[in-house]
Design a protein around this motif. Structure first.
Motif, PDB file in Angstrom:
ATOM      1  N   LEU A 142     -12.109   6.859  10.676  1.00  0.00           N
ATOM      2  CA  LEU A 142     -10.726   7.086  10.983  1.00  0.00           C
ATOM      3  C   LEU A 142     -10.282   5.915  10.122  1.00  0.00           C
ATOM      4  CD1 LEU A 142     -10.266   7.204  14.576  1.00  0.00           C
ATOM      5  CD2 LEU A 142     -10.066   9.359  12.989  1.00  0.00           C
ATOM      6  N   TYR A 143      -9.492   6.234   9.535  1.00  0.00           N
ATOM      7  CA  TYR A 143      -8.707   5.124   8.215  1.00  0.00           C
ATOM      8  C   TYR A 143      -7.110   4.755   7.543  1.00  0.00           C
ATOM      9  CZ  TYR A 143      -8.440   8.616   4.287  1.00  0.00           C
ATOM     10  OH  TYR A 143      -8.975   9.704   3.825  1.00  0.00           O
ATOM     11  N   ALA A 144      -6.690   4.111   7.695  1.00  0.00           N
ATOM     12  CA  ALA A 144      -5.343   3.866   7.274  1.00  0.00           C
ATOM     13  C   ALA A 144      -5.488   2.325   5.982  1.00  0.00           C
ATOM     14  CB  ALA A 144      -4.319   3.429   8.541  1.00  0.00           C
ATOM     15  N   TYR A 145      -4.657   3.043   5.085  1.00  0.00           N
ATOM     16  CA  TYR A 145      -4.480   1.370   3.802  1.00  0.00           C
ATOM     17  C   TYR A 145      -2.750   1.676   3.076  1.00  0.00           C
ATOM     18  CZ  TYR A 145      -5.932   5.187   0.858  1.00  0.00           C
ATOM     19  OH  TYR A 145      -5.832   5.883  -0.220  1.00  0.00           O
ATOM     20  N   ASN A 146      -2.644   0.875   3.000  1.00  0.00           N
ATOM     21  CA  ASN A 146      -1.469   0.333   2.381  1.00  0.00           C
ATOM     22  C   ASN A 146      -1.643  -0.734   1.363  1.00  0.00           C
ATOM     23  OD1 ASN A 146      -2.063  -2.270   4.284  1.00  0.00           O
ATOM     24  ND2 ASN A 146      -0.586  -2.521   2.560  1.00  0.00           N
ATOM     25  N   LYS A 147      -1.090   0.876  -0.010  1.00  0.00           N
ATOM     26  CA  LYS A 147      -0.838   0.078  -1.137  1.00  0.00           C
ATOM     27  C   LYS A 147      -0.209  -1.216  -1.861  1.00  0.00           C
ATOM     28  CE  LYS A 147      -3.027   3.945  -3.451  1.00  0.00           C
ATOM     29  NZ  LYS A 147      -3.532   4.521  -4.490  1.00  0.00           N
ATOM     30  N   ASN A 148       0.693  -1.348  -1.002  1.00  0.00           N
ATOM     31  CA  ASN A 148       2.248  -2.341  -1.072  1.00  0.00           C
ATOM     32  C   ASN A 148       2.184  -3.568   0.207  1.00  0.00           C
ATOM     33  OD1 ASN A 148       2.475  -1.906  -3.774  1.00  0.00           O
ATOM     34  ND2 ASN A 148       3.475  -0.238  -3.718  1.00  0.00           N
ATOM     35  N   PRO A 149       2.390  -4.136   0.404  1.00  0.00           N
ATOM     36  CA  PRO A 149       2.649  -4.942   1.585  1.00  0.00           C
ATOM     37  C   PRO A 149       3.852  -4.209   2.253  1.00  0.00           C
ATOM     38  CG  PRO A 149       2.998  -6.708  -0.407  1.00  0.00           C
ATOM     39  CD  PRO A 149       2.811  -5.021  -0.709  1.00  0.00           C
ATOM     40  N   VAL A 150       4.222  -4.137   3.588  1.00  0.00           N
ATOM     41  CA  VAL A 150       4.546  -2.822   4.328  1.00  0.00           C
ATOM     42  C   VAL A 150       5.104  -3.900   6.004  1.00  0.00           C
ATOM     43  CG1 VAL A 150       3.968  -1.043   3.601  1.00  0.00           C
ATOM     44  CG2 VAL A 150       2.307  -1.735   5.540  1.00  0.00           C
ATOM     45  N   LYS A 151       6.204  -3.794   6.709  1.00  0.00           N
ATOM     46  CA  LYS A 151       6.666  -4.101   7.480  1.00  0.00           C
ATOM     47  C   LYS A 151       7.067  -2.791   8.247  1.00  0.00           C
ATOM     48  CE  LYS A 151       8.852  -7.458  10.465  1.00  0.00           C
ATOM     49  NZ  LYS A 151       8.424  -7.133  11.282  1.00  0.00           N
ATOM     50  N   ILE A 152       6.841  -2.244   9.472  1.00  0.00           N
ATOM     51  CA  ILE A 152       6.983  -0.551  10.287  1.00  0.00           C
ATOM     52  C   ILE A 152       7.699  -2.060  11.753  1.00  0.00           C
ATOM     53  CG2 ILE A 152       6.598   0.797  10.941  1.00  0.00           C
ATOM     54  CD1 ILE A 152       3.942   1.129   9.483  1.00  0.00           C
ATOM     55  N   SER A 153       8.610  -1.059  11.386  1.00  0.00           N
ATOM     56  CA  SER A 153       9.698  -2.304  12.450  1.00  0.00           C
ATOM     57  C   SER A 153      10.588  -0.726  13.953  1.00  0.00           C
ATOM     58  CB  SER A 153      10.656  -3.232  11.681  1.00  0.00           C
ATOM     59  OG  SER A 153      11.424  -2.174  11.890  1.00  0.00           O
ATOM     60  N   ASN A 154      10.629   0.186  13.057  1.00  0.00           N
ATOM     61  CA  ASN A 154      10.547   1.696  13.536  1.00  0.00           C
ATOM     62  C   ASN A 154       9.667   2.599  13.640  1.00  0.00           C
ATOM     63  OD1 ASN A 154      11.821   3.427  15.015  1.00  0.00           O
ATOM     64  ND2 ASN A 154      13.457   2.618  15.132  1.00  0.00           N
TER      65      ASN A 154
END
Length: 194
Positions: free
Chosen positions: A35-47
């Motif tokens: 299982l993988y998850a990646y981001n290509k830019n900085p992210v902030k998930i609050s909801n």
């Protein structure tokens, strides 16, 4: 708020799932789920209910357990070879002429600006480079969307440092998984998962 997530850099998170009864009846070999998850830019998930981003990706791959165990052993051997090469270059670099050492004492060097030893690019000898190419070709074959079309590597696709090889070894640690942050190894892995 308790389910919030953030990533200040590009990073990929790897986790493994070893199913006990989820094995399909037509599979003859045991497979595990990457299982993988990646981001290509900085992210902030609050909801998580209203989050949508074009820079966050996730997915999964079924991979034969025996191949992962074999690859992890090879990566462990490669890491050992890299450590040996680093030790050799360290002992070589300590034989610096004293006149140079006296000069460097007069220069003010901020220790925080020095790269960590594990981040220093390692010059591979021919034998170790061949081992690395074989290991990385196998990684490429395991992570490629169409493994049959995956050709062996002719050059190493990222900077070989002790840290990058350690990260690669950790990536195939079924018990723990890992997080790999931005850099040449990150870019290579993402290119395989696309």
């Amino acid at each position: 708020e308790s389910r919030a997530a953030s990533a200040s850099n590009k990073e990929i998170n790897i986790q493994w799932y070893i199913p006990s009864v989820a094995k399909s009846s037509n599979d003859t070999e045991t497979k595990v789920l990457l299982l993988y998850a990646y981001n290509k830019n900085p992210v902030k998930i609050s909801n998580i209910k209203i989050f949508s981003s074009v820079s966050v990706f996730s997915g999964h791959l079924w991979i034969p357990l025996a191949r992962i165990i074999s690859l992890r052993e090879k990566l462990s051997d490669l890491k050992e070879q890299v450590e040996i090469l680093m030790e050799g270059s360290k002992s070589f670099s300590t034989s610096v002429p004293t006149s140079f050492l006296e000069q460097s004492e007069t220069l003010k060097i901020n220790p925080s600006n020095k790269p960590k030893m594990s981040d220093v690019k390692v010059d591979l000898d021919e034998k170790t480079e061949e081992i690395a190419k074989r290991c990385l070709s196998e990684v490429k074959a395991l992570l490629s969307v169409v493994p049959a079309l995956s050709s062996p590597l002719t050059k190493i696709p990222f900077d070989v440092t002790l840290q990058s090889i350690t990260n690669l070894e950790d990536m195939f640690d079924l018990a723990n998984g890992c997080i790999i942050t931005e850099g040449s190894l990150f870019n290579w892995i993402i290119s395989l998962l696309h």
